[in-house]
Write an enzyme that holds these catalytic residues in place. Structure first.
Site, PDB file in Angstrom:
ATOM      1  N   SER A  62       0.799  -1.225   0.000  1.00  0.00           N
ATOM      2  CA  SER A  62       0.000   0.000   0.000  1.00  0.00           C
ATOM      3  C   SER A  62       0.833   1.278   0.000  1.00  0.00           C
ATOM      4  CB  SER A  62      -0.933   0.017   1.218  1.00  0.00           C
ATOM      5  OG  SER A  62      -0.191  -0.092   2.417  1.00  0.00           O
ATOM      6  N   ASP A 338      -3.743   7.662   8.238  1.00  0.00           N
ATOM      7  CA  ASP A 338      -4.533   6.703   9.003  1.00  0.00           C
ATOM      8  C   ASP A 338      -3.593   5.924   9.926  1.00  0.00           C
ATOM      9  OD1 ASP A 338      -3.224   4.940   7.328  1.00  0.00           O
ATOM     10  OD2 ASP A 338      -4.984   4.462   6.106  1.00  0.00           O
ATOM     11  N   HIS A 341      -0.493   4.750   7.231  1.00  0.00           N
ATOM     12  CA  HIS A 341       0.033   5.433   6.049  1.00  0.00           C
ATOM     13  C   HIS A 341       0.236   6.922   6.265  1.00  0.00           C
ATOM     14  CE1 HIS A 341      -2.474   1.960   4.708  1.00  0.00           C
ATOM     15  NE2 HIS A 341      -1.369   1.687   4.031  1.00  0.00           N
TER      16      HIS A 341
END
Length: 361
Positions: A62, A338, A341
């Site tokens: 991610s 978050d 990240h």
């Protein structure tokens, strides 16, 4: 100042921003020729600074995914992801741009198209391709496929179909991220912290095989991201109200990064043209998080978007569509988006430390 529980800061050593080693045709066991060139450059290799890739090929998770995860299930396609850029959710795990976008802008080619969207317009194929997939590791994780090892298959297929030529690959930059999903999966399976170093060795060995394979396809320059300080991620620091990093976890991260540098140094010691560059994320992350004089990120460990309780996460809604998360007033003043990240501004701050080091060479 981001305090670390337990005094293990001495483990972290000197700040190496981009570590490059003189290198050659990769053979993880020994050099193909008897000539060993031991020139260890603990600074930016001039070659990387002058290297101007025409394309980027991206593998990983991610931190690098720009839209491969399925829309139906991934939080990266849900509001409020993407509110800063492009203004709506677009598959990036942030409020805006992610790690992939910064070297793409720095080196000139635009961000490569996600593999999932390759049919959208073939003109975008010329910038390379992004195979990264949020949630994956070098091994299978419970939440996501394909793992990094499998992500290399479609590139091999595209080469076989002559979508990309040998010359394309030689003038490309490969970016590989590995942000710790293997380790969270390991701990979720009740793996013990005591045995974690053994598992870290397995992860790094597999990563070494993966980058060997990417190099074997014809890539001349491969940038491998080191592990960021996992002990400072909001998911880790939440139990301490986002006040202090977990030094025990960070010392394990340091162990991973040392092994990774060593794995790259072995093949890199064989010839004069270095294919492997380690992108040290640990140092710039820590540097930004520890910048006490910074008014930019007044609460550096706090996430901007957080679930209203531990059973919810950023972007989650209840069965009536009521949001179950809160967002901060201004993502530009937050380092973390978050629980895992960085924000776009967080990535910008990290990359500016890498980039200024690039320019000095």
């Amino acid at each position: 100042m981001v305090m670390q529980k337990l005094g293990v800061s001495s483990l972290f050593g000197p700040p190496l921003l981009w570590i490059t080693f003189v290198s050659g045709r990769i053979s993880l066991v020994q050099c193909a020729s008897p000539h060993h060139h031991h020139h260890h450059h603990h600074h930016v290799d001039g070659r990387l600074a002058v290297f101007r890739p025409t394309k980027m090929f991206v593998f990983g998770d991610s931190y690098a995914d720009t839209g491969n995860n399925p829309k139906a299930s991934a939080s990266s396609w849900k509001v409020p992801y993407g509110i800063t850029f492009p203004g709506k959710p677009a598959g990036r795990y942030s409020d805006g741009r992610v790690l992939t976008d910064f070297p793409a802008a720095y080196f000139g080619p635009r961000s490569p198209i996600p593999y999932r969207w390759r049919k959208v317009g073939s003109k975008y194929v010329k910038y390379g391709m992004n195979f990264a997939f949020g949630g994956t590791g070098v091994f299978d994780t419970p939440t996501a496929r394909p793992n990094m090892t499998v992500q290399i298959d479609p590139l091999q297929q595209l080469i076989a179909e002559s979508v990309y030529t040998g010359q394309d690959l030689r003038s490309s930059l490969a970016l590989v991220t590995n942000s710790g999903n293997d380790y969270s999966a390991y701990l979720a399976r009740n793996g013990s912290i005591r045995d974690l170093p053994k598992f870290i060795t397995r992860v790094v060995n597999q990563l070494a095989l993966d980058i060997e394979r990417i190099h074997g396809l014809g890539m001349k320059m491969i940038a491998i991201a080191g592990l960021q300080p996992l002990g400072c991620l909001p998911g880790t620091t939440a139990s301490d109200s986002f006040r202090t990093c977990n030094a025990t976890i960070n010392s394990l991260v340091t162990f991973h990064n040392q092994l990774q540098s060593r794995a790259v140094a072995k093949p890199n010691n064989c010839t004069r043209s270095p294919p492997f560059v380690i992108v040290d994320l640990y140092t710039p992350f820590m540097s930004v998080l520890n910048d006490t004089g910074s008014t930019k990120f007044p609460e550096p460990l706090k996430p901007c978007c957080v679930g209203i309780n531990s059973s919810y996460s950023c972007g989650s809604v209840d069965q009536n569509g009521q949001k179950k998360y809160d967002t901060c007033k201004d993502p530009k003043r937050m380092f973390f988006w978050d629980m895992l990240h960085p924000t776009r501004e967080g990535w910008r701050a990290v990359f500016s430390k890498l980039g200024s080091n690039l320019k000095q060479s």
